[in-house]
Design an enzyme around this catalytic site. Structure first.
Site, PDB file in Angstrom:
ATOM      1  N   TYR A 136      64.195  51.844  33.513  1.00 21.43           N
ATOM      2  CA  TYR A 136      65.099  52.497  34.461  1.00 21.43           C
ATOM      3  C   TYR A 136      66.464  52.862  33.874  1.00 21.43           C
ATOM      4  O   TYR A 136      67.320  53.400  34.570  1.00 21.43           O
ATOM      5  CB  TYR A 136      65.269  51.619  35.712  1.00 21.43           C
ATOM      6  CG  TYR A 136      64.089  51.762  36.636  1.00 21.43           C
ATOM      7  CD1 TYR A 136      62.805  51.892  36.120  1.00 21.43           C
ATOM      8  CD2 TYR A 136      64.235  51.777  38.009  1.00 21.43           C
ATOM      9  CE1 TYR A 136      61.708  52.030  36.942  1.00 21.43           C
ATOM     10  CE2 TYR A 136      63.141  51.917  38.839  1.00 21.43           C
ATOM     11  CZ  TYR A 136      61.877  52.042  38.297  1.00 21.43           C
ATOM     12  OH  TYR A 136      60.793  52.183  39.120  1.00 21.43           O
ATOM     13  N   ASP A 239      59.892  47.171  41.181  1.00 19.20           N
ATOM     14  CA  ASP A 239      59.974  48.308  42.097  1.00 19.20           C
ATOM     15  C   ASP A 239      58.606  48.551  42.741  1.00 19.20           C
ATOM     16  O   ASP A 239      58.477  48.684  43.961  1.00 19.20           O
ATOM     17  CB  ASP A 239      60.431  49.543  41.297  1.00 19.20           C
ATOM     18  CG  ASP A 239      60.851  50.688  42.188  1.00 19.20           C
ATOM     19  OD1 ASP A 239      60.872  50.520  43.421  1.00 19.20           O
ATOM     20  OD2 ASP A 239      61.155  51.769  41.654  1.00 19.20           O
TER      21      ASP A 239
END
Ligand code: NAI
Length: 345
Positions: A136, A239
């Site tokens: 990320y 996530d």
């Protein structure tokens, strides 16, 4: 009165954060909200999706309640941030806020609520997601026309602080077992470092500690989620497993979350801006309301958070004023009003 920066966000964001704000006001908590704009509206009004005013507000209040913000797929979309003499860019507004504010861990409780239909009972999980690195960081590039590359960074430092946070949280909340999710069999260095660092720190914690390869973890979670207690995961798996977790207990409308840092904390539902249902008064406000409840607990007002949860639970049990995703016909506003009615009765 404690000030909280409120970012309504995009899509269903303004509807569900309005609901959370009104429910918090009805709970009698001594807080006030200061609205700041990020996302599509900010882009229209200020020419940037994440204006400096958002950082100024959060730096002052140390607290934020955030609605979801939209991120376009693909393309060259980046969120530019100019702060502290430097200029950086990120793949999304949420990632920019998490990185810039050093919100290093994401906490996502997943549990059954009475009246919320789901395939499972007795689910009561807490997902801890390392929030600052992994894929990320958004370090991607096109090597040539047919080849794209992304960099995955895992550090012992970031893993250690997420692990320590998880263990402290578990101690405070009386939890029992920590399962570390990873793919260290293939990603031997990156996930290998995550696993080893987390295991070394958790080993003498007094909790039961085990580990699962993340694909097997997915399978076990959808077979017998009640067998798990707390999960610790690197950013990307965290996530994905958070949405899986929401699906175990009734969907994205019911899953709250918190991004915690050393200085600031930002609370937001797991779900996104849901453009398919935006502006129709049908979004479930529960995840945003529960995220606000987590905020109140974080600032020490557990009693207001408990009152909100009790009122919400009563509305869920009655099934009279719940949104479509929960099997009802009520709108966002009607469900919110029903919760407020219980709180102020
Ligand atoms: P999403 O979570 O917005 O929607 C997935 C599905 O769940 C949709 O069918 C939606 O209608 C439903 N849903 C979501 N929240 C709901 C609620 N409160 N009540 C009832 N139904 C609900 O995920 P999607 O479609 O992948 O992403 C949409 C946009 O949101 C994208 O631009 C994405 O980048 C952004 N996003 C933003 C996040 C954030 O700001 N923290 C987190 C996740 C996605």
């Amino acid at each position: 009165m404690r000030a909280i920066a409120l970012i309504p966000g995009d899509g269903i964001g303004p509807e569900v954060t309005r609901a959370a704000r009104d429910v918090v006001a009805a709970s009698g908590a001594a807080v006030r909200f200061e609205e700041v704009v990020a996302g599509l509206r900010a882009e229209r009004e200020f020419g940037t999706p994440l204006p400096g005013a958002v950082f100024e507000a959060i730096a002052r209040t140390k607290l934020a309640l955030k609605g979801p913000t939209q991120t376009p797929f693909g393309g060259a979309y980046r969120v530019n941030v100019e702060r502290g003499g430097g200029r950086r860019d990120y793949p999304s507004i949420t990632i920019a806020l998490r990185k810039e504010l050093d919100l290093f861990v994401n906490v996502r409780p997943v549990k059954n609520y009475p009246g919320v239909a789901s395939r499972f009972e007795r689910v009561d999980l807490v997902i801890f997601r390392e929030n600052s690195e992994d894929l990320y960081l958004g370090r991607e590039r096109m090597v040539d026309e047919g080849t794209a590359e992304a960099v995955k960074i895992i550090t012992a430092r970031a893993t250690a602080r997420a692990t320590r946070f998880a263990l402290d949280y578990m101690r405070r909340e009386g939890r029992r077992r920590l399962t570390i999710g990873h793919k260290a069999n293939v990603l031997k260095m990156t996930d290998g470092l995550f696993l080893k660092t987390a295991q070394d720190i958790a080993r003498d914690s007094g909790f039961a500690v085990d580990q699962r390869v993340v694909d097997a973890l997915c399978m076990e979670l959808v077979m017998r989620p009640e067998a798990f207690d707390c999960l610790l995961l690197p950013n990307l798996y965290g996530d994905i497993i958070s949405d899986l977790g929401a699906g175990l207990v009734g969907g994205l409308g019911v899953a709250p979350g918190a991004n915690i840092g050393t200085e600031c904390a930002m609370f937001e539902a797991v779900h996104g801006s849901a453009p398919d249902i935006a502006g129709k008064d049908i979004a479930n406000p529960m995840a945003a309301i529960l995220s606000a409840g987590m905020l109140l607990r974080y600032i020490g007002d557990a009693s207001a958070a408990d009152r909100i949860e009790t009122a919400l639970t009563a509305v869920l049990r009655e099934q009279r004023a719940v949104t479509r995703d929960l099997g009802g016909t009520a709108g966002t506003r009607a469900m919110t009003d029903a919760i407020i009615e219980k709180l102020t009765a």
